[in-house]
Design a protein around this motif. Structure first.
Motif: not given
Length: 488
Positions: A270-281, A305-313, A330-334
């Motif tokens: 899942l962290l990998l997905v977060y980071v990979i999103a940054g390659v496109a982001g 980013y903050s909206l995505g984090l709210c939905l995580l819980m 979240c990774g895309f936005m960060a």
């Protein structure tokens, strides 16, 4: 006047790529050191949570004065090889030896050992990152072209993080334990550092901007930077946008395993997905900024980013399909946080050079790095002792109470949302847009032309007191001057 970057002023992608490769190990270290190294010392080497958090906090506080000092020296460096290139050559071996000492630590490790090698690590990291950022800001003077350059730099940094994340994911397949996977990360970064640094040094031109009225240091010039409103706003924005994600990184492994019910391997995926999103982001954020402006783009990404984090819980525990798109979002936005701030700092640096007549790029980026270091100290120095105080136990195989897990969840979500949103607020009403920057560049180019004409009438001496073979453009030692470096 069109805001589009002219074909003549665009850098070749091969030039940008060669330069950006130096950010691969720095991106890899950003994840390895913030996400995996603290738990490695706390869980596998038996260092207490309070000691680990305290070590990181102490080092960051001791390290505060390093970047401004480096910036002052870098901006006044004049050698036949350039201004920033020699510093990258110095920083690489320092970083390498500290990576080896930290990732190969074994047995009983004292807090003093951790503090000592973290100090050396952050020194090497500062030299490389600071030199690379300042050098990158000189590759082009175009407002939008800088977004393109730093977009590729950010993309390569994310790529390095992606590769590092594959180590814990593939550990089981190759019979490697979690601790061995962390050590493997260290060896990968150890060898990646000199290779990428050599490519950047040998393939990228360096433009050295002329100083209008000498290069002597004046204390009032430094003080004027500290109180310049735009730099203060970016300083605070950088602190917030480092502290928010850094806070999350420090607690990531604990949160996704003990709170969300994922195995360490799935949590790494899942962290990998977060980071990979940054390659496109990163590159897409740069393109969006070329249309809507850097500060507006930064405000949009922090909010999203903050909206995505709210939905995580709200996502069901242990549900990969539910959490995966949120992590990608979240990774895309960060990916746009650091990219936009660094590009905006380059524009402010042009304004400062117009006002002071001196290059202050390194010092400006040093102040920005200082903000990131202060925030990083709090992200680990506060969260780890806080978890220990609230009753959370990090040791492998420990059982945590529901109250301790709930405290972990609140710490993971609330802090980052507050700081990331505050980071976006810091750039509201930003005035240094493309039109204003074009006016600054017009005035700078006119003045630089007069300075260059004056230099043609007298020899330029390098730092050794000898006639310099280069006036304002330092090319790689083994290559002739390149035409793809962009108009200066």
């Amino acid at each position: 006047m069109s805001e589009a970057v002219s074909a003549q002023s665009r850098l070749k992608f091969s030039t940008i790529l060669a330069f950006s490769l130096a950010n691969l190990p720095l991106g890899a270290l950003a994840v390895a050191v913030s996400v995996y190294l603290p738990p490695f010392f706390a869980s596998h080497l038996g260092v207490s949570l309070a000691a680990v958090g305290g070590a990181w906090a102490v080092v960051r506080l001791l390290d505060i004065g390093v970047d401004p000092a480096l910036g002052l020296v870098m901006d006044r460096t004049r050698t036949r090889f350039g201004r920033y290139r020699p510093w990258m050559a110095i920083g690489a071996p320092i970083l390498m030896i500290s990576v080896w000492a930290l990732f190969e630590a074994k047995g009983q490790v004292s807090e003093l050992y951790l503090i000592g090698w973290l100090l050396i690590y952050y020194l090497g990291n500062s030299i490389l990152a600071l030199g690379h950022s300042a050098w990158g800001a000189t590759l082009s003077t175009e407002y939008h072209e800088r977004s393109r350059v730093f977009g590729v730099v950010a993309m390569l940094g994310v790529t390095g993080a992606v590769v590092v994340l594959l180590f814990p994911i593939l550990a089981d397949k190759f019979g490697r334990s979690e601790a061995q996977a962390v050590r493997d990360m260290g060896w990968f970064i150890f060898w990646l550092t000199p290779v990428t640094a050599l490519i950047a040094l040998s393939r990228t031109p360096e433009h050295v901007n002329p100083d209008h009225d000498g290069v002597e240091f004046k204390a009032r010039d430094y003080l004027s930077l500290l109180v310049k409103p735009d730099l203060l706003r970016l300083f605070l924005a950088q602190m917030c946008l480092t502290l928010g994600p850094g806070w999350m990184s420090a607690l990531y492994v604990f949160f996704f395993t003990d709170s969300r019910g994922f195995t360490p391997g799935v949590a790494s995926v899942l962290l990998l997905v977060y980071v990979i999103a940054g390659v496109a982001g990163a590159p897409l954020t740069a393109r969006i900024a070329q249309r809507f402006g850097k500060h507006r783009t930064l405000m949009v990404t922090t909010t999203a980013y903050s909206l995505g984090l709210c939905l995580l819980m709200a996502a069901p525990k242990g549900s990969v399909p539910a959490v995966l798109p949120l992590m990608f979002w979240c990774g895309f936005m960060a990916a746009g946080f650091d990219l936009m701030i660094r590009a905006m700092l380059a524009d402010v640096a042009d304004e400062v050079r117009l006002e002071q007549g001196k290059e202050q790029l390194s010092l400006i980026y040093a102040l920005n790095t200082l903000a990131a270091k202060i925030a990083s100290a709090f992200s680990i120095g506060l969260t780890f002792p806080l978890l220990g105080y609230l009753g959370y136990i990090a040791k492998e195989g420990a059982h945590n109470t529901p109250e301790a897990i709930r405290s972990l969840e609140l710490a993971y979500i609330l802090g980052p949302i507050f700081f990331v949103m505050l980071g976006g607020v810091c750039v509201m009403g930003w005035k240094l847009d493309a039109a204003r920057h074009a006016e600054i560049r017009k005035a700078l180019d006119a003045r630089d032309g007069r300075v260059r004409a004056a230099y043609e009438e007298a020899p330029i001496l390098d730092t050794l007191g000898e006639p310099s073979p280069v006036a304002f453009v330092s090319q790689p030692p083994a290559k002739p001057a390149q035409s793809d470096a962009g108009s200066q």
